[in-house]
Write an enzyme that holds these catalytic residues in place. Structure first.
Site, PDB file in Angstrom:
ATOM      1  N   SER A   7      35.309   0.968  37.774  1.00 53.87           N
ATOM      2  CA  SER A   7      36.404   1.925  37.884  1.00 53.87           C
ATOM      3  C   SER A   7      37.729   1.222  37.666  1.00 53.87           C
ATOM      4  CB  SER A   7      36.399   2.581  39.268  1.00 53.87           C
ATOM      5  OG  SER A   7      37.574   3.347  39.457  1.00 53.87           O
ATOM      6  N   HIS A  30      34.790   3.901  34.085  1.00 57.17           N
ATOM      7  CA  HIS A  30      35.092   5.075  34.891  1.00 57.17           C
ATOM      8  C   HIS A  30      36.610   5.206  35.009  1.00 57.17           C
ATOM      9  CE1 HIS A  30      33.959   8.048  37.985  1.00 57.17           C
ATOM     10  NE2 HIS A  30      35.026   7.631  38.643  1.00 57.17           N
ATOM     11  N   ASP A  32      39.574   7.470  36.676  1.00 53.84           N
ATOM     12  CA  ASP A  32      39.881   8.477  37.695  1.00 53.84           C
ATOM     13  C   ASP A  32      41.178   9.196  37.374  1.00 53.84           C
ATOM     14  OD1 ASP A  32      37.775   8.290  39.710  1.00 53.84           O
ATOM     15  OD2 ASP A  32      38.494   6.259  40.056  1.00 53.84           O
ATOM     16  N   MET A  34      43.743  11.961  38.872  1.00 56.78           N
ATOM     17  CA  MET A  34      44.132  12.664  40.101  1.00 56.78           C
ATOM     18  C   MET A  34      45.453  13.380  39.885  1.00 56.78           C
ATOM     19  SD  MET A  34      43.365   9.657  42.893  1.00 56.78           S
ATOM     20  CE  MET A  34      42.070   8.448  42.624  1.00 56.78           C
ATOM     21  N   HIS A  63      36.590  11.073  35.454  1.00 61.96           N
ATOM     22  CA  HIS A  63      36.397  11.777  36.730  1.00 61.96           C
ATOM     23  C   HIS A  63      37.643  12.605  37.020  1.00 61.96           C
ATOM     24  CE1 HIS A  63      35.544  11.396  41.355  1.00 61.96           C
ATOM     25  NE2 HIS A  63      35.509  12.644  40.912  1.00 61.96           N
ATOM     26  N   MET A  65      39.632  14.675  39.154  1.00 58.43           N
ATOM     27  CA  MET A  65      39.938  15.152  40.509  1.00 58.43           C
ATOM     28  C   MET A  65      41.207  16.001  40.441  1.00 58.43           C
ATOM     29  SD  MET A  65      39.017  11.724  42.701  1.00 58.43           S
ATOM     30  CE  MET A  65      39.267  10.533  41.372  1.00 58.43           C
ATOM     31  N   MET A 134      29.791  12.010  45.651  1.00 59.18           N
ATOM     32  CA  MET A 134      30.884  11.229  46.223  1.00 59.18           C
ATOM     33  C   MET A 134      30.439  10.644  47.565  1.00 59.18           C
ATOM     34  SD  MET A 134      33.260  11.302  43.992  1.00 59.18           S
ATOM     35  CE  MET A 134      34.487  10.437  44.981  1.00 59.18           C
ATOM     36  N   ASP A 172      29.808   7.455  43.703  1.00 57.11           N
ATOM     37  CA  ASP A 172      31.178   6.958  43.566  1.00 57.11           C
ATOM     38  C   ASP A 172      31.787   6.783  44.949  1.00 57.11           C
ATOM     39  OD1 ASP A 172      33.775   6.376  42.914  1.00 57.11           O
ATOM     40  OD2 ASP A 172      34.158   8.202  41.786  1.00 57.11           O
TER      41      ASP A 172
END
Length: 220
Positions: A7, A30, A32, A34, A63, A65, A134, A172
Site C-alpha cells: 500500500s 494498492h 488508497d 479517501m 481502494h 473509500m 477490512m 486490508d
C-alpha cells in the site's frame, strides 16, 4: 495463488516513484483513495494515481473509500486503475456498479467494513473479481489487525469454493509477518501490506517474506 499488494499509503510521499520501484516483485500495488467524507481522512486522488501508473507497469488496485464511488469510476480508470474496489456501504446497487466497471474495461471489487456482515453479499460474489475484508476501520494506516473479521473470510471462502468461483479474497489492515499466516489459514489470498513493506529496511525482501509466509500457511 498468493498476491502481495504493498500500500503506497505507507510510502515516502516525497520519494513516491523511488519507493514504488523498491517493490518490483509485488504482485500489484494498492492505492488508497479517501475523500474526507466516507472516511475522516484525505489521501490520494487521480493525479497521484496517474503518477504511480507512469512509473510502473504493475497492476493497480484502487481502494475507493469515497461516497458515491460510481461518479468517479471513469476518472480512476483513466488514471490507470486496473481494479476498482468500492465500499459496499457507499453504494445502493453494488452489482450494477460492478457491471459498470466491467463495461468500462476494469475489474470490480467491493470492500466491507469490520462491522458490516458479509452474508447479504455472498450470493453476489460471482460479479466481482475481489472481495476485500477490512481488518481495521478504513481511513488510516498503521492500525492494529482485528482477528474477529476472519469469520467473514471463512464464509466467503466457503461460498467461493462451493460455487467454483475465481473471486479473490483480500484483506486490508494490520497485515505483517505476525498476522499474515492467520489470514492465509482463514482463506485470504490477496494481502494489502503498508508499513510491513515500506517500513522495512528492504521492501522487496519484505514482499517476498510475506508471500512465503502466506503460501506456507495456506498449504497447511
Amino acid at each position: 495463488m498468493i498476491y502481495i499488494a504493498p500500500s503506497i499509503l505507507a510510502a515516502d510521499y516525497a520519494n513516491l516513484g523511488a519507493d514504488v520501484r523498491k517493490v518490483p516483485s509485488a504482485d500489484l500495488l494498492h492505492v488508497d483513495i479517501m475523500d474526507g467524507h466516507f472516511v475522516p481522512n484525505l489521501s490520494f486522488g487521480p493525479d497521484v494515481t496517474k503518477a504511480v501508473d507512469g512509473v510502473t507497469d504493475q497492476f493497480l488496485d484502487i481502494h475507493m473509500m469515497i461516497e458515491e464511488p460510481e461518479r468517479r469510476f471513469e476518472t480512476y480508470i483513466k488514471a490507470g486503475g486496473d481494479r476498482l474496489v468500492f465500499h459496499i456501504e457507499a453504494t445502493d446497487d453494488h452489482v450494477a456498479a460492478a457491471r459498470t466497471l466491467h463495461d468500462l474495461g476494469a475489474q470490480a471489487g467491493f470492500a466491507i467494513k469490520p462491522g458490516t456482515p458479509i452474508e447479504p453479499y455472498l450470493d453476489d460474489l460471482e460479479h466481482f473479481e475481489q472481495v476485500m475484508i477490512m481488518s481495521v476501520e478504513p481511513g488510516f494506516g498503521g492500525q492494529k489487525f482485528m482477528p474477529e473479521v476472519l469469520s467473514k473470510v471463512a464464509a466467503a471462502r466457503e461460498r467461493i469454493e462451493e460455487a467454483g468461483l475465481s473471486t479473490l479474497i483480500g484483506i486490508d489492515g494490520g497485515i505483517s509477518q505476525a498476522t499474515i499466516e492467520l489470514a492465509a489459514e482463514a482463506g485470504v489470498n490477496a494481502f494489502v501490506a503498508g508499513s510491513a513493506v515500506f517500513g522495512a529496511e528492504d521492501p522487496a525482501e519484505a514482499v517476498d517474506t510475506l508471500r512465503d509466509l502466506a503460501r506456507a500457511a495456506a498449504e497447511r
